[in-house]
Design a protein around this motif. Structure first.
Motif, PDB file in Angstrom:
ATOM      1  N   TYR A  21      29.706  32.994  36.425  1.00 20.76           N
ATOM      2  CA  TYR A  21      28.743  33.842  35.734  1.00 20.76           C
ATOM      3  C   TYR A  21      29.317  35.231  35.482  1.00 20.76           C
ATOM      4  O   TYR A  21      29.113  35.808  34.408  1.00 20.76           O
ATOM      5  CB  TYR A  21      27.422  33.939  36.504  1.00 20.76           C
ATOM      6  CG  TYR A  21      26.399  34.729  35.726  1.00 20.76           C
ATOM      7  CD1 TYR A  21      25.752  34.154  34.634  1.00 20.76           C
ATOM      8  CD2 TYR A  21      26.107  36.041  36.060  1.00 20.76           C
ATOM      9  CE1 TYR A  21      24.835  34.881  33.888  1.00 20.76           C
ATOM     10  CE2 TYR A  21      25.190  36.777  35.320  1.00 20.76           C
ATOM     11  CZ  TYR A  21      24.560  36.196  34.235  1.00 20.76           C
ATOM     12  OH  TYR A  21      23.660  36.926  33.497  1.00 20.76           O
ATOM     13  N   ALA A  22      30.055  35.766  36.434  1.00 22.40           N
ATOM     14  CA  ALA A  22      30.664  37.086  36.251  1.00 22.40           C
ATOM     15  C   ALA A  22      31.570  37.109  35.021  1.00 22.40           C
ATOM     16  O   ALA A  22      31.644  38.114  34.310  1.00 22.40           O
ATOM     17  CB  ALA A  22      31.453  37.480  37.498  1.00 22.40           C
ATOM     18  N   ALA A  23      32.252  36.009  34.766  1.00 26.87           N
ATOM     19  CA  ALA A  23      33.178  35.938  33.634  1.00 26.87           C
ATOM     20  C   ALA A  23      32.492  35.605  32.315  1.00 26.87           C
ATOM     21  O   ALA A  23      33.037  35.893  31.246  1.00 26.87           O
ATOM     22  CB  ALA A  23      34.264  34.909  33.922  1.00 26.87           C
ATOM     23  N   PRO A  83      39.261  28.799  34.199  1.00 21.66           N
ATOM     24  CA  PRO A  83      39.451  28.701  32.757  1.00 21.66           C
ATOM     25  C   PRO A  83      38.754  29.824  31.968  1.00 21.66           C
ATOM     26  O   PRO A  83      39.055  30.044  30.803  1.00 21.66           O
ATOM     27  CB  PRO A  83      38.827  27.342  32.398  1.00 21.66           C
ATOM     28  CG  PRO A  83      38.837  26.565  33.658  1.00 21.66           C
ATOM     29  CD  PRO A  83      38.648  27.593  34.748  1.00 21.66           C
ATOM     30  N   ASN A  84      37.847  30.526  32.619  1.00 19.58           N
ATOM     31  CA  ASN A  84      37.098  31.612  31.981  1.00 19.58           C
ATOM     32  C   ASN A  84      37.463  32.991  32.529  1.00 19.58           C
ATOM     33  O   ASN A  84      36.785  33.976  32.218  1.00 19.58           O
ATOM     34  CB  ASN A  84      35.595  31.369  32.171  1.00 19.58           C
ATOM     35  CG  ASN A  84      35.132  30.130  31.455  1.00 19.58           C
ATOM     36  OD1 ASN A  84      35.107  30.094  30.231  1.00 19.58           O
ATOM     37  ND2 ASN A  84      34.788  29.086  32.196  1.00 19.58           N
ATOM     38  N   ILE A  85      38.517  33.066  33.315  1.00 19.09           N
ATOM     39  CA  ILE A  85      38.864  34.296  34.033  1.00 19.09           C
ATOM     40  C   ILE A  85      39.083  35.491  33.109  1.00 19.09           C
ATOM     41  O   ILE A  85      38.825  36.628  33.495  1.00 19.09           O
ATOM     42  CB  ILE A  85      40.094  34.070  34.953  1.00 19.09           C
ATOM     43  CG1 ILE A  85      40.248  35.222  35.951  1.00 19.09           C
ATOM     44  CG2 ILE A  85      41.343  33.833  34.125  1.00 19.09           C
ATOM     45  CD1 ILE A  85      41.297  34.978  37.014  1.00 19.09           C
ATOM     46  N   GLY A  87      37.321  36.523  30.893  1.00 19.17           N
ATOM     47  CA  GLY A  87      36.051  37.210  30.659  1.00 19.17           C
ATOM     48  C   GLY A  87      35.617  38.114  31.802  1.00 19.17           C
ATOM     49  O   GLY A  87      34.669  38.888  31.642  1.00 19.17           O
ATOM     50  N   LEU A  88      36.291  38.044  32.941  1.00 24.20           N
ATOM     51  CA  LEU A  88      35.921  38.896  34.079  1.00 24.20           C
ATOM     52  C   LEU A  88      36.291  40.345  33.758  1.00 24.20           C
ATOM     53  O   LEU A  88      37.448  40.633  33.434  1.00 24.20           O
ATOM     54  CB  LEU A  88      36.640  38.441  35.354  1.00 24.20           C
ATOM     55  CG  LEU A  88      36.217  39.147  36.640  1.00 24.20           C
ATOM     56  CD1 LEU A  88      34.773  38.813  37.001  1.00 24.20           C
ATOM     57  CD2 LEU A  88      37.142  38.753  37.789  1.00 24.20           C
ATOM     58  N   PRO A  89      35.328  41.251  33.829  1.00 20.49           N
ATOM     59  CA  PRO A  89      35.628  42.642  33.497  1.00 20.49           C
ATOM     60  C   PRO A  89      36.712  43.225  34.407  1.00 20.49           C
ATOM     61  O   PRO A  89      36.690  43.033  35.628  1.00 20.49           O
ATOM     62  CB  PRO A  89      34.292  43.361  33.720  1.00 20.49           C
ATOM     63  CG  PRO A  89      33.257  42.299  33.636  1.00 20.49           C
ATOM     64  CD  PRO A  89      33.909  41.053  34.160  1.00 20.49           C
ATOM     65  N   LYS A  90      37.650  43.907  33.796  1.00 18.24           N
ATOM     66  CA  LYS A  90      38.693  44.580  34.565  1.00 18.24           C
ATOM     67  C   LYS A  90      38.035  45.579  35.507  1.00 18.24           C
ATOM     68  O   LYS A  90      37.045  46.203  35.164  1.00 18.24           O
ATOM     69  CB  LYS A  90      39.690  45.299  33.647  1.00 18.24           C
ATOM     70  CG  LYS A  90      40.471  44.350  32.776  1.00 18.24           C
ATOM     71  CD  LYS A  90      41.342  43.446  33.605  1.00 18.24           C
ATOM     72  CE  LYS A  90      42.114  42.484  32.716  1.00 18.24           C
ATOM     73  NZ  LYS A  90      42.564  41.311  33.410  1.00 18.24           N
ATOM     74  N   GLY A  91      38.571  45.712  36.686  1.00 17.94           N
ATOM     75  CA  GLY A  91      38.002  46.616  37.674  1.00 17.94           C
ATOM     76  C   GLY A  91      36.989  45.958  38.589  1.00 17.94           C
ATOM     77  O   GLY A  91      36.541  46.571  39.555  1.00 17.94           O
ATOM     78  N   THR A  92      36.595  44.727  38.281  1.00 19.15           N
ATOM     79  CA  THR A  92      35.659  44.018  39.150  1.00 19.15           C
ATOM     80  C   THR A  92      36.363  43.698  40.465  1.00 19.15           C
ATOM     81  O   THR A  92      37.463  43.148  40.473  1.00 19.15           O
ATOM     82  CB  THR A  92      35.176  42.709  38.491  1.00 19.15           C
ATOM     83  OG1 THR A  92      34.582  43.005  37.244  1.00 19.15           O
ATOM     84  CG2 THR A  92      34.187  41.985  39.380  1.00 19.15           C
ATOM     85  N   ARG A  93      35.737  44.047  41.574  1.00 12.25           N
ATOM     86  CA  ARG A  93      36.295  43.732  42.895  1.00 12.25           C
ATOM     87  C   ARG A  93      35.747  42.384  43.340  1.00 12.25           C
ATOM     88  O   ARG A  93      34.565  42.105  43.165  1.00 12.25           O
ATOM     89  CB  ARG A  93      35.926  44.827  43.889  1.00 12.25           C
ATOM     90  CG  ARG A  93      36.609  46.151  43.578  1.00 12.25           C
ATOM     91  CD  ARG A  93      36.174  47.232  44.551  1.00 12.25           C
ATOM     92  NE  ARG A  93      34.769  47.563  44.378  1.00 12.25           N
ATOM     93  CZ  ARG A  93      34.324  48.576  43.644  1.00 12.25           C
ATOM     94  NH1 ARG A  93      35.158  49.346  43.009  1.00 12.25           N
ATOM     95  NH2 ARG A  93      33.029  48.818  43.550  1.00 12.25           N
ATOM     96  N   VAL A  94      36.623  41.580  43.913  1.00 17.00           N
ATOM     97  CA  VAL A  94      36.232  40.244  44.345  1.00 17.00           C
ATOM     98  C   VAL A  94      36.533  40.092  45.828  1.00 17.00           C
ATOM     99  O   VAL A  94      37.635  40.420  46.280  1.00 17.00           O
ATOM    100  CB  VAL A  94      36.965  39.145  43.542  1.00 17.00           C
ATOM    101  CG1 VAL A  94      36.543  37.758  44.010  1.00 17.00           C
ATOM    102  CG2 VAL A  94      36.709  39.309  42.044  1.00 17.00           C
TER     103      VAL A  94
END
Length: 150
Positions: A21-23, A83-85, A87-94
């Motif tokens: 969902y994040a991506a 496969p959707n990585i 789309g993850l906003p840059k700067g998002t901490r995981v």
């Protein structure tokens, strides 16, 4: 409500879903997203299907995704994070929580997830819990949330 920071968190299949969902979230959600916590999740559902030792997990995935990774590859790709990585906003901490004795979502899945995130310069923290698959103690969730929010 005026929200300026969102952290998505999920455990097991919820950990997979939070990442995906994040991506793939709408842009108004992504712009507020600061972190994701995936507890005992996986970045690739086809890999989860292949590595899990639990037949009920495989059956549930077949039901939810309309088949196996071989018979329904598009669904597995669409619902998987890796496969959707892009789309993850840059700067998002995981933060990835891994149960060291997990046979449902084996540690290798979290290791692969972390390696891919790090190769793309995302800030990633790992928390290992000496247990099998299941909800870890609440203190682990608090620690993971703090790492992903601040």
């Amino acid at each position: 409500y005026p929200i300026d920071k969102i952290v998505l968190m999920g455990t097991s299949m919820g950990g997979c879903t939070a990442l995906t969902y994040a991506a793939t979230a709408p842009e108004d959600i992504k712009k507020e997203l600061c972190g994701v916590v995936s507890v005992e999740g996986a970045g690739d559902l086809a890999r989860l299907y292949a590595t899990t030792k639990h037949p009920q997990v495989k059956m549930a995935m077949v039901d939810a995704l309309g088949g196996t990774p071989t018979s329904a590859p598009a669904q597995y790709k669409k619902k998987s994070f890796l496969p959707n990585i892009d789309g993850l906003p840059k700067g998002t901490r995981v933060t990835v929580v891994s149960a060291t004795r997990d046979v449902i979502a084996p540690v290798v899945l979290q290791t692969e997830l972390i390696a891919e995130l790090e190769s793309r310069q995302f800030k990633v923290k790992r928390i290992d819990v000496d247990s099998g698959h299941g909800a870890p103690p609440s203190a682990v969730y608090t620690q993971a949330l703090e790492r992903s929010y601040f």
